[in-house]
Motif scaffolding. Structure first.
Motif, PDB file in Angstrom:
ATOM      1  N   VAL B 333      48.488  39.132  53.707  1.00  0.00           N
ATOM      2  CA  VAL B 333      48.398  38.220  52.434  1.00  0.00           C
ATOM      3  C   VAL B 333      48.264  38.790  51.232  1.00  0.00           C
ATOM      4  O   VAL B 333      47.483  40.225  51.402  1.00  0.00           O
ATOM      5  CB  VAL B 333      46.940  37.378  52.503  1.00  0.00           C
ATOM      6  N   ILE B 334      49.151  39.021  50.587  1.00  0.00           N
ATOM      7  CA  ILE B 334      49.624  39.424  49.278  1.00  0.00           C
ATOM      8  C   ILE B 334      48.818  39.245  48.522  1.00  0.00           C
ATOM      9  O   ILE B 334      48.353  37.651  48.071  1.00  0.00           O
ATOM     10  CB  ILE B 334      51.225  39.332  48.833  1.00  0.00           C
ATOM     11  N   PRO B 335      47.870  39.716  47.520  1.00  0.00           N
ATOM     12  CA  PRO B 335      47.058  38.689  46.412  1.00  0.00           C
ATOM     13  C   PRO B 335      47.828  38.660  45.487  1.00  0.00           C
ATOM     14  O   PRO B 335      48.920  39.606  45.028  1.00  0.00           O
ATOM     15  CB  PRO B 335      46.434  40.116  45.966  1.00  0.00           C
ATOM     16  N   MET B 336      47.115  37.501  44.361  1.00  0.00           N
ATOM     17  CA  MET B 336      48.214  37.431  43.466  1.00  0.00           C
ATOM     18  C   MET B 336      47.300  37.655  42.306  1.00  0.00           C
ATOM     19  O   MET B 336      46.259  38.387  41.983  1.00  0.00           O
ATOM     20  CB  MET B 336      47.639  35.286  43.405  1.00  0.00           C
ATOM     21  N   ALA B 337      48.273  38.325  40.995  1.00  0.00           N
ATOM     22  CA  ALA B 337      47.625  38.887  40.045  1.00  0.00           C
ATOM     23  C   ALA B 337      46.248  37.982  39.465  1.00  0.00           C
ATOM     24  O   ALA B 337      45.895  38.394  39.138  1.00  0.00           O
ATOM     25  CB  ALA B 337      48.877  38.306  39.026  1.00  0.00           C
ATOM     26  N   GLU B 338      46.739  36.508  40.095  1.00  0.00           N
ATOM     27  CA  GLU B 338      45.569  35.898  39.138  1.00  0.00           C
ATOM     28  C   GLU B 338      44.132  36.169  39.965  1.00  0.00           C
ATOM     29  O   GLU B 338      42.925  35.368  39.119  1.00  0.00           O
ATOM     30  CB  GLU B 338      45.894  34.089  39.987  1.00  0.00           C
ATOM     31  N   GLU B 339      43.753  36.130  41.031  1.00  0.00           N
ATOM     32  CA  GLU B 339      42.766  36.726  41.458  1.00  0.00           C
ATOM     33  C   GLU B 339      42.320  37.826  41.401  1.00  0.00           C
ATOM     34  O   GLU B 339      41.289  38.029  40.949  1.00  0.00           O
ATOM     35  CB  GLU B 339      42.772  36.078  42.952  1.00  0.00           C
ATOM     36  N   ILE B 340      43.416  38.711  40.595  1.00  0.00           N
ATOM     37  CA  ILE B 340      43.005  40.291  40.621  1.00  0.00           C
ATOM     38  C   ILE B 340      42.387  39.900  39.048  1.00  0.00           C
ATOM     39  O   ILE B 340      41.977  40.546  38.261  1.00  0.00           O
ATOM     40  CB  ILE B 340      44.068  40.924  40.628  1.00  0.00           C
ATOM     41  N   TYR B 341      43.348  39.444  38.264  1.00  0.00           N
ATOM     42  CA  TYR B 341      42.566  38.716  37.035  1.00  0.00           C
ATOM     43  C   TYR B 341      41.172  37.905  36.698  1.00  0.00           C
ATOM     44  O   TYR B 341      40.044  38.339  36.278  1.00  0.00           O
ATOM     45  CB  TYR B 341      43.916  37.805  35.879  1.00  0.00           C
ATOM     46  N   SER B 342      40.781  37.288  37.950  1.00  0.00           N
ATOM     47  CA  SER B 342      39.541  36.396  37.613  1.00  0.00           C
ATOM     48  C   SER B 342      38.551  37.434  38.409  1.00  0.00           C
ATOM     49  O   SER B 342      37.555  37.581  37.758  1.00  0.00           O
ATOM     50  CB  SER B 342      39.573  35.163  38.257  1.00  0.00           C
ATOM     51  N   SER B 343      38.998  38.997  38.965  1.00  0.00           N
ATOM     52  CA  SER B 343      37.511  39.487  39.964  1.00  0.00           C
ATOM     53  C   SER B 343      37.748  40.575  38.741  1.00  0.00           C
ATOM     54  O   SER B 343      36.144  41.048  38.253  1.00  0.00           O
ATOM     55  CB  SER B 343      38.256  40.477  40.694  1.00  0.00           C
TER      56      SER B 343
END
Lengths: 260, 372
Positions: B333-343
């Motif tokens: 699974v490739i992470p989404m930029a949104e989930e990284i941003y939220s982290s």
């Protein structure tokens, strides 16, 4: 080797230039030494010492590279035909050989030897079949005869659980890429002379670019068989030869006119 | 030279050709196969060696043989295939000869899947094969970088008599991007003094990885370590983005780093002083960069496409002396930029206590989300 001759003396027999003046680590009575000598003589006679690269295997012949006076590499267990392929494809003008035992070639390395033979890889394989794992101390090999006692088949090889020996030469000879596949034995002077001719023919096969060549040599392992040297040779003749018949299983038609 | 639209697998294959690779041996495996297909006609057309082997075991040992002749040699594969190659890689390392491997990683363990993953970090960077050895591992994040690193990989391998691994994932292998190919180098005509390529006019040589005398093997291992220490001192590559005034850093390599850059840009637009640190050389790891940042930053977020394999190295070199968070997407699974941003937001707004295991915290959250 340099030899000082007195007047009236002629050299009739000496160590081949391809064979280093080094004591081998082989057990007394083992036929590896004979196989080495034959190979070195053939390389000398063909004048290809500086143009030959060997690939040693894993097993008793792992240190083969200490004994031959030409370039050598040493492969992981069973992988010598793949290494030889890499060398030959990179340097097609060189003679490339592997020297492998039966555990190495016919058990762990069956994939690599079959792949090389099927591709018609233009290499020469010297295959030592002594029906046992020598270096690890005498365990059952793929070539161990039915009923033969080894340290891992102590009541004799039971074919119901351990299966049957593999007749590798016959099997590889079915492949179109195999150009020269024969079985010889090292149990008597006559058979040794025949074996040398076969080794020469295998290299002539490679010289002509005809494809995969292999000489299987029935060999002794007095130490792990538990026999005196001479009795071990008799054991080859009486037990191995009937199961592993000597003969030519594949001879490329272009070799018909080659006289050795 | 002009840019062309190139697929990753073709791009590294052609970059190797232009770097003067003499021999390629491989076996089909998704998502790497286009490289094998491409080289199956490209290499013979140039009079160079190509074999589609019977297995990855066969392929790596063909590489071993060809590398022993001192010629430039490579293979490529993907995670399960590289597992099969581990035997040969250990032997090649033990024989101290150069070669190049491209691993186009996919989801694992086992047969896993053919989706992009960073599943092989540990088994490539920290061994995999038996014994003490140290491959140089480079992790590009786009096609141009893949070309450039592959182009230089052979000289690097020869300099340190080492294995060089180009570690990419399936998305870099499969994607197309505009990139520029370098000029064709002439093939090498001089070969090293150790090469077993036929003893014309010189004493015979041999190459082996066996050393029955333990003190001699010990010297071999120490010699391998010595070369590695030189590589460790000289070959670190680490790219930093928006780090000049950053108080926080996202750390990620390859595709994870690339996706993280989008998240960093979004965060920057929101006024968060965050940057991206993208290790390009995973081995040698940018130890000094990590040490420096651990002293100056307020927090770090490690992003990977696995369960946190590089994370352990980050923890070692930062000594966990600052708040560190982790987000991982394993299994292809490739992470989404949104989930990284939220982290990133979470790290800034609620920094975790120093020394609290980043993986445990991430995993507790994942378990809750996925009902595990």
């Amino acid at each position: 080797m340099e030899t000082t001759l007195n007047r009236n003396e002629t050299i009739v027999y000496q160590r081949p230039a391809s064979f280093r003046p080094a004591p081998t680590h082989y057990c007394p009575g083992c036929t590896h030494g004979i196989a080495h000598r034959l190979l070195a003589e053939v390389v000398d006679e063909m004048g290809i010492r500086e143009n030959t690269i060997g690939v040693a295997s894993v097993g008793c012949s792992v240190f083969t590279y200490h004994y031959f006076n030409f370039d050598f590499t040493q492969a992981p267990h069973g992988r010598a035909p793949a290494m030889a392929t890499g060398i030959k494809r990179t340097l097609p003008e060189r003679f490339v050989l592997t020297y492998q035992g039966d555990g190495d070639l016919a058990s762990i390395g069956m994939g690599e030897i079959t792949g090389a033979a099927a591709r018609g890889e233009n290499i020469t394989v010297i295959f030592i079949n002594n029906a046992i794992y020598g270096m690890t101390g005498g365990q059952m090999a793929p070539t161990t005869l039915p009923g033969q006692k080894t340290s891992s088949s102590q009541d004799g090889r039971d074919v119901k659980t351990a299966g049957y020996p593999i007749r590798t030469s016959e099997m590889l000879a079915t492949l179109d890429g195999a150009a020269y596949v024969v079985r010889r034995s090292l149990h008597s002077p006559k058979e040794i002379r025949r074996a040398k001719k076969a080794v020469r023919m295998a290299f002539e096969t490679q010289a002509r670019g005809l494809g995969f060549s292999m000489v299987e040599l029935l060999s002794s392992c007095p130490t792990n068989w538990g026999y005196e040297a001479n009795d071990a040779l008799t054991w080859i003749e009486e037990n191995m030869v009937p199961y592993y018949p000597l003969g030519d299983f594949k001879v490329h038609p272009a070799l018909a006119d080659v006289k050795i | 030279m002009t840019k062309e639209l190139l697929k990753g697998n073709i791009a590294f294959a052609e970059a190797a050709v232009r770097a003067g690779v003499d021999a390629y041996f491989g076996y089909p495996i998704t998502p790497q196969t286009e490289a094998l297909e491409y080289l199956s006609h490209r290499m013979p057309a140039l009079g160079r060696a190509f074999v589609q082997a019977e297995s990855e075991l066969g392929a790596i040992n063909m590489v071993y043989g060809a590398a022993c002749t001192g010629r430039r040699t490579m293979t490529s594969s993907s995670s399960p295939g590289v597992s099969l190659m581990m035997e040969g890689l250990s032997y090649i390392a033990g024989t101290e000869i150069p070669m190049v491997l491209v691993d186009v990683m996919r989801g694992g363990p086992g047969l896993g899947n053919i989706a992009p993953a960073q599943s092989d970090y540990k088994h490539i960077v920290h061994g995999g094969g038996h014994g003490d050895y140290y491959p140089i591992v480079l992790a590009p994040a786009n096609i141009q970088e893949t070309i450039d690193l592959t182009y230089g990989a052979f000289e690097l391998a020869e300099k340190y008599r080492s294995i060089v691994v180009i570690l990419i994932d399936g998305s870099i292998g499969q994607m197309m991007e505009p990139a520029e190919l370098p000029p064709m180098k002439p093939r090498k005509k001089q070969f090293p003094e150790w090469a077993t390529d036929g003893c014309e006019g010189r004493p015979a040589r041999f190459l082996t990885s066996i050393s029955l005398d333990p003190p001699k093997q010990e010297i071999t291992n120490l010699r391998i370590l010595k070369r590695w220490q030189e590589a460790r001192a000289n070959e670190v590559i680490c790219k930093e983005y928006f780090m000049e005034d950053a108080r926080y850093a996202v750390v990620g390599f390859g595709t994870a780093g690339r996706v993280a850059l989008s998240a960093v840009r979004t965060a920057r637009a929101e006024g968060i002083p965050v940057g991206l640190v993208r290790p390009v050389s995973l081995h040698p790891f940018p130890e000094e960069v990590m040490k420096r940042l651990s002293k100056t930053l307020d927090g770090m977020l490690v992003v990977e496409m696995n369960n946190g394999q590089m994370l352990d190295d980050v923890l070692v070199y930062t000594k966990e002396s600052l708040p560190i968070s982790f987000i991982g997407r394993p299994g292809g699974v490739i992470p989404m930029a949104e989930e990284i941003y939220s982290s990133i937001q979470q790290l800034v707004n609620n920094p975790p206590p120093i020394g609290s295991s980043p993986r445990d915290r991430w995993f507790a959250k994942v378990c809750k989300e996925k009902g595990l």
